[in-house]
Design an enzyme around this catalytic site. Sequence first.
Site, PDB file in Angstrom:
ATOM      1  N   MET A 194       0.843  -1.188   0.000  1.00 58.08           N
ATOM      2  CA  MET A 194       0.000   0.000   0.000  1.00 58.08           C
ATOM      3  C   MET A 194       0.883   1.244   0.000  1.00 58.08           C
ATOM      4  SD  MET A 194      -2.351  -1.478   3.104  1.00 58.08           S
ATOM      5  CE  MET A 194      -3.509  -0.109   3.167  1.00 58.08           C
ATOM      6  N   GLY A 208       1.442   4.479   4.318  1.00 55.45           N
ATOM      7  CA  GLY A 208       2.318   3.514   3.662  1.00 55.45           C
ATOM      8  C   GLY A 208       2.495   2.223   4.433  1.00 55.45           C
ATOM      9  N   SER A 209       2.269   1.090   3.799  1.00 55.46           N
ATOM     10  CA  SER A 209       2.273  -0.150   4.561  1.00 55.46           C
ATOM     11  C   SER A 209       2.117  -1.358   3.645  1.00 55.46           C
ATOM     12  CB  SER A 209       1.135  -0.119   5.584  1.00 55.46           C
ATOM     13  OG  SER A 209      -0.050   0.361   4.979  1.00 55.46           O
ATOM     14  N   ARG A 210       1.789  -2.516   4.267  1.00 58.32           N
ATOM     15  CA  ARG A 210       1.648  -3.758   3.529  1.00 58.32           C
ATOM     16  C   ARG A 210       0.703  -4.686   4.288  1.00 58.32           C
ATOM     17  NH1 ARG A 210       6.851  -7.651   2.125  1.00 58.32           N
ATOM     18  NH2 ARG A 210       5.868  -9.666   2.547  1.00 58.32           N
TER      19      ARG A 210
END
Length: 220
Positions: A100, A188-190
């Site tokens: 993301m 921001g990430s996953r």
Amino acid sequence: MRLHREGYTIMITTGLVLLALNLLAYFYLFSDNSTAITLLAIASLILFGLIVQFFRVPTRQLTVHESQVIAPADGTVVVIEETSEDEYFKSPRRQVSIFMSPLNVHVNRNPITGIVRYFKYYPGKYLVAWHPKSSTENERTTIVIQAANGAEVLFRQIAGAVARRIIWYVKEGQPVKQGDEMGFIKFGSRVDVFLPLDAEINVKIGDKTKGGVTVLAELK
């Protein structure tokens, strides 16, 4: 489209700071420099717009199907592989990971309907989200949902290099519905999803996903 409640404080604070900065520039810092005042105003609007868009929640027709696993997040598919999941299953699973970016919608949604059988939060590092060790060393949560047919799907919210706060709205023993909001990751990430080995994967590397809409896999 609406704005997510997780962003209210950040948006209000940023708006007030930018307003104060522009007023200070107009009356004191650049009172005789209209170009500088205009450029600051434009930059402030762009910054505020970027922050507002991060917390957007678009209106969508959600996908609901008991045999399908739906993407829990917007983003790009960066991993599809068979791997060993050692925290809960302690056995091989199919992993699908979604990266993301700060420009994606950052609402996280339940991939299936069922009961939350396991939940754990881990404080940790802030490696870039695509780093191989981010799923085991970064700040993260692990959630396992068991469907009515007994199938279990595990997924992890993972903070990235920019993300500094993971939000979740679920707990062990709670019944959840596919597509409903289960959390949020800021900036921001996953998200990693671990599926049974016999699940039929419906996406490929590089595909763009929409949380609550894109079908990641079919459960047998």
